[in-house]
Design an enzyme around this catalytic site. Structure first.
Site, PDB file in Angstrom:
ATOM      1  N   LYS A 119       0.892  -1.161   0.000  1.00 56.13           N
ATOM      2  CA  LYS A 119       0.000   0.000   0.000  1.00 56.13           C
ATOM      3  C   LYS A 119       0.933   1.216   0.000  1.00 56.13           C
ATOM      4  O   LYS A 119       1.227   1.807   1.040  1.00 56.13           O
ATOM      5  CB  LYS A 119      -0.900  -0.034   1.240  1.00 56.13           C
ATOM      6  CG  LYS A 119      -2.056   0.921   1.170  1.00 56.13           C
ATOM      7  CD  LYS A 119      -3.065   0.634   2.274  1.00 56.13           C
ATOM      8  CE  LYS A 119      -4.109   1.720   2.384  1.00 56.13           C
ATOM      9  NZ  LYS A 119      -4.987   1.849   1.225  1.00 56.13           N
TER      10      LYS A 119
HETATM   11  N1  PPE Z   1      -7.951  -1.391  -2.846  1.00 55.82           N
HETATM   12  C1  PPE Z   1      -7.326  -0.192  -2.784  1.00 55.82           C
HETATM   13  C2  PPE Z   1      -6.638   0.317  -3.974  1.00 55.82           C
HETATM   14  C3  PPE Z   1      -7.352   0.525  -1.576  1.00 55.82           C
HETATM   15  O1  PPE Z   1      -6.725   1.698  -1.513  1.00 55.82           O
HETATM   16  C4  PPE Z   1      -8.044   0.010  -0.461  1.00 55.82           C
HETATM   17  C5  PPE Z   1      -8.105   0.782   0.819  1.00 55.82           C
HETATM   18  C6  PPE Z   1      -8.674  -1.249  -0.582  1.00 55.82           C
HETATM   19  C7  PPE Z   1      -8.610  -1.919  -1.795  1.00 55.82           C
HETATM   20  C8  PPE Z   1      -9.356  -1.908   0.568  1.00 55.82           C
HETATM   21  O2  PPE Z   1      -8.426  -2.334   1.531  1.00 55.82           O
HETATM   22  P1  PPE Z   1      -8.777  -2.467   3.069  1.00 55.82           P
HETATM   23  O3  PPE Z   1      -8.914  -1.074   3.590  1.00 55.82           O
HETATM   24  O4  PPE Z   1      -7.631  -3.181   3.643  1.00 55.82           O
HETATM   25  O5  PPE Z   1     -10.038  -3.228   3.166  1.00 55.82           O
HETATM   26  N2  PPE Z   1      -8.111   2.183   0.678  1.00 55.82           N
HETATM   27  C9  PPE Z   1      -7.803   3.049   1.811  1.00 55.82           C
HETATM   28  C10 PPE Z   1      -7.539   4.482   1.381  1.00 55.82           C
HETATM   29  C11 PPE Z   1      -8.700   5.352   1.093  1.00 55.82           C
HETATM   30  C12 PPE Z   1      -8.329   6.810   0.887  1.00 55.82           C
HETATM   31  O6  PPE Z   1      -9.033   7.508   0.154  1.00 55.82           O
HETATM   32  O7  PPE Z   1      -7.347   7.290   1.489  1.00 55.82           O
HETATM   33  C13 PPE Z   1      -8.836   2.934   2.914  1.00 55.82           C
HETATM   34  O8  PPE Z   1      -9.941   2.467   2.680  1.00 55.82           O
HETATM   35  O9  PPE Z   1      -8.503   3.304   4.047  1.00 55.82           O
END
Ligand code: PPE
Length: 305
Positions: A159
């Protein structure tokens, strides 16, 4: 955004407005750094708990490994830093943003090998990411003109800060075109994920989500898969195309920020009659009960503040 009082920076709680870095901070120039998004929820029985705190900080640690930078703190130390940040700010419910960044020192690409890596943790109140209306009625999604990167261009298990240039381009394009969010396809043309969410579809009672090769291995995604299986729903990780989303009975997105958000249309084609379907609604209900501490079976996902 709603400010809190303190930001945790390298072991110290610094007043919000004083949490600053030098303009030559390496990560600011080149994007090599890693972050997390974590939510802390108010429990029905009183007090607060962070959802899957350890898993998020393990992923942050792994992101640093992938980027070949030394995470300056252990997972346990970062857990403590997050809890300290919530307590210091006296927040009952908040979003947490830890970020590991390469500080200033030398410039140039290989300076990531020498410059110190630092950690900050901020917390602030953050409501429904895609709007309360989106959570209740579902969001309108369009297929982005931007592709998700190839797995050997940027690595999907990290990430990483810089990865989000791709997400932001898609997100802004979607909003300018009047949609709530974008669906990004992978380099082979299959559905990958949203700009900050994983994607699921439901067809004939069976749930399908994109395999982890091309998408972020979402922590909400894995929680949702487990909840659905516990509900007796079959869940598979299989590639699917945008037209399979068009004809799906239901679709929804998951993420820490987005939680469980129904998708009501893709490219102006109603998905499942243009409203949240029964599988999505039942899942949403369970998810929002679990994070409020109503199901002891999932209490291992909650870290008390
Ligand atoms: N895909 C991506 C590309 C992504 O950034 C997130 C989280 C997810 C899937 C889901 O992952 P999880 O949070 O582990 O379930 N995106 C983060 C950033 C959002 C933002 O705008 O800043 C979040 O949801 O915290």
């Amino acid at each position: 955004m709603e400010k809190a009082q303190y930001i945790w920076m390298n072991g110290n709680l610094v007043p919000w407005d004083e949490a600053k870095v030098h303009v030559l901070t390496h990560t600011l120039h080149y994007g090599l750094g890693a972050f997390e998004g974590i939510r802390c929820y108010k429990l029905d029985a009183g007090g607060s708990a962070v959802f899957r705190l350890r898993e998020h900080l393990q992923r942050l640690w792994q992101s640093c490994r992938i980027l070949a930078i030394d995470c300056p703190y252990s997972v346990d130390e970062m857990i403590e830093a997050c809890l300290q940040t919530i307590r210091a700010n006296e927040l009952e419910q908040c979003y947490l943003r830890p970020l590991a960044y390469v500080a200033d020192g030398e410039m140039g690409l290989a300076a990531t090998m020498d410059n110190p890596v630092r950690l900050m943790v901020a917390a602030w109140p953050w409501g429904a990411y895609l709007g309360q209306d989106g959570l209740d009625k579902g969001i309108r999604v369009h297929t982005s003109s931007f592709q998700r990167y190839h797995v050997n261009t940027l690595m999907t298990k990290a990430k990483a800060c810089g990865h989000y240039v791709n997400s932001i381009l898609a997100s802004v394009e979607a909003r300018r075109a009047g949609y709530d969010e974008a669906l990004m396809l992978d380099v082979d043309g299959y559905a990958a994920e949203g700009c900050g969410e994983n994607l699921f579809i439901v067809r004939d009672g069976r749930v399908k989500t994109t395999p982890i090769a091309t998408v972020l291995e979402g922590i909400t995604r894995s929680a949702v898969m487990e909840i659905l299986r516990d509900q007796g729903v079959e869940v598979v990780e299989e590639r699917y195309t945008r037209d399979e989303v068009y004809i799906a009975d239901e679709a929804f997105m998951t993420g820490t920020a987005a939680e469980v958000t129904p998708v009501r249309s893709l490219d102006d084609r109603d998905v499942g009659g243009g409203k949240p379907g029964p599988v999505t609604k039942k899942l949403q209900e369970a998810f929002f009960e679990i994070i409020r501490g109503k199901h002891p079976a999932y209490s291992r996902w909650l870290s008390r503040v």
